[in-house]
Design an enzyme around this catalytic site. Sequence first.
Site, PDB file in Angstrom:
ATOM      1  N   ASP A 154       0.841  -1.188   0.000  1.00 10.44           N
ATOM      2  CA  ASP A 154       0.000   0.000   0.000  1.00 10.44           C
ATOM      3  C   ASP A 154       0.881   1.245   0.000  1.00 10.44           C
ATOM      4  O   ASP A 154       1.978   1.239  -0.578  1.00 10.44           O
ATOM      5  CB  ASP A 154      -0.961  -0.036   1.189  1.00 10.44           C
ATOM      6  CG  ASP A 154      -0.254  -0.269   2.527  1.00 10.44           C
ATOM      7  OD1 ASP A 154       0.911   0.156   2.675  1.00 10.44           O
ATOM      8  OD2 ASP A 154      -0.857  -0.881   3.430  1.00 10.44           O
ATOM      9  N   SER A 155       0.435   2.309   0.646  1.00  4.18           N
ATOM     10  CA  SER A 155       1.187   3.568   0.632  1.00  4.18           C
ATOM     11  C   SER A 155       2.567   3.434   1.262  1.00  4.18           C
ATOM     12  O   SER A 155       3.504   4.135   0.861  1.00  4.18           O
ATOM     13  CB  SER A 155       0.397   4.663   1.358  1.00  4.18           C
ATOM     14  OG  SER A 155       0.037   4.253   2.669  1.00  4.18           O
ATOM     15  N   LEU A 156       2.716   2.557   2.237  1.00  2.00           N
ATOM     16  CA  LEU A 156       4.016   2.375   2.872  1.00  2.00           C
ATOM     17  C   LEU A 156       5.029   1.788   1.897  1.00  2.00           C
ATOM     18  O   LEU A 156       6.225   2.068   1.992  1.00  2.00           O
ATOM     19  CB  LEU A 156       3.874   1.470   4.097  1.00  2.00           C
ATOM     20  CG  LEU A 156       3.032   2.042   5.242  1.00  2.00           C
ATOM     21  CD1 LEU A 156       2.793   0.994   6.313  1.00  2.00           C
ATOM     22  CD2 LEU A 156       3.701   3.279   5.835  1.00  2.00           C
ATOM     23  N   HIS A 340       3.644   8.611   7.754  1.00  6.89           N
ATOM     24  CA  HIS A 340       4.191   7.508   6.970  1.00  6.89           C
ATOM     25  C   HIS A 340       5.711   7.426   7.171  1.00  6.89           C
ATOM     26  O   HIS A 340       6.337   8.283   7.797  1.00  6.89           O
ATOM     27  CB  HIS A 340       3.856   7.691   5.488  1.00  6.89           C
ATOM     28  CG  HIS A 340       2.458   7.306   5.144  1.00  6.89           C
ATOM     29  ND1 HIS A 340       1.362   7.975   5.617  1.00  6.89           N
ATOM     30  CD2 HIS A 340       1.978   6.299   4.366  1.00  6.89           C
ATOM     31  CE1 HIS A 340       0.260   7.415   5.160  1.00  6.89           C
ATOM     32  NE2 HIS A 340       0.605   6.385   4.395  1.00  6.89           N
TER      33      HIS A 340
END
Length: 364
Positions: A154-156, A340
């Site tokens: 995902d975004s990570l 993040h």
Amino acid sequence: MPLPWVRTLVASAASMLLLGTASVATAAPDRDGVRASVHTAGRVQDAGDVLRYSWPGVYFEGRVRGTGVGIVLDDPAADYDVQVDGTTVATLVTPGKTTHWVTGLRDGVHTVRLVKRNDTPWSTSAFGGFVAAPGGAVLSRPAARGRQIEFVGDSLTAGYGNLSDSRDCDGEQLRRTTNADVSYGALTARRLKADYQLNAYSGLGMVRNYGGGSPEVNYRTFYDRALLNVPGDVWQNPGTWRPQLVVVYLGTNDFSTPVGPGEPWTDESLAAAYRSAYGAFLEKLRTRYGPRTTLLAVGTGPFAGHVEQVVRERTAAGDRRVRHWPLDTTGLDHTGCHWHYSAHDHRLLADRLTAFITDLPIRW
């Protein structure tokens, strides 16, 4: 850790950050077929004169002889880094339809690399190849690397806001400070001298998205696609993508926010659905890539135990090439956008993941 649901972002006006380079009107590559003269490991749709794609971190590598190289692009949404002979010489911000020129090179043979920095799943990007300056020539493409790693996340994994100097980011800052090329996956792959794919989609989970948003889709809805904004699209593997390692890091969005009113979950049913879907996803990867590919399932925080259970069950069922990596968050500062991973965190994770992979019995 708050991971905001990102489904669409408004593309910024086209602009460029230039370092000794220039932009001119679009030119066409002086050869037949872009794919024949560039190396890429990313999920691309080959349209002959252009390669189309959507995932973050897609990169193209080529070789030219002469004093300049042009990069043919049609992309109103994404940002790119241009690297010549291993040095970043320009960052292109939503370049649009253009040929971007790097000039003033010494007369000789140069390697050039173009990499898509951010995730723009609402848009299709198009690359029209490299072109040589007058008097030069585009040479045969660089050889593919023998090692291949696929990162699912995902975004990570996408590098969301990893270059930001603040956790509080608006949309513009987020887009400009996301750089998949310095994410833990890209760093790990380069340290292992591997080609790689970063098949990462911000905000999506294995069965539940951040905050319960857009329940009609999840990561698995999009995994098979090359073009994320084209429903039903299926990436056609040219037969050259046979990763020896697939790293799956999904679960943060499933569990980082509490189940809200109106969602079809209880804590128990969400956990059970997650484990079931995770096991089926690993089976899909096993079927696709065969018994020689190592599947590495990443677990941390509230979903670490679920991932470990899925891996134990597959191992007990006879899958000898599935492993669990318990991601250690010690020392991470989470100073990227919206808490993040920062660039520092990605480097630290790449150190730990590289060491872990090095000890695995992978058949490179």
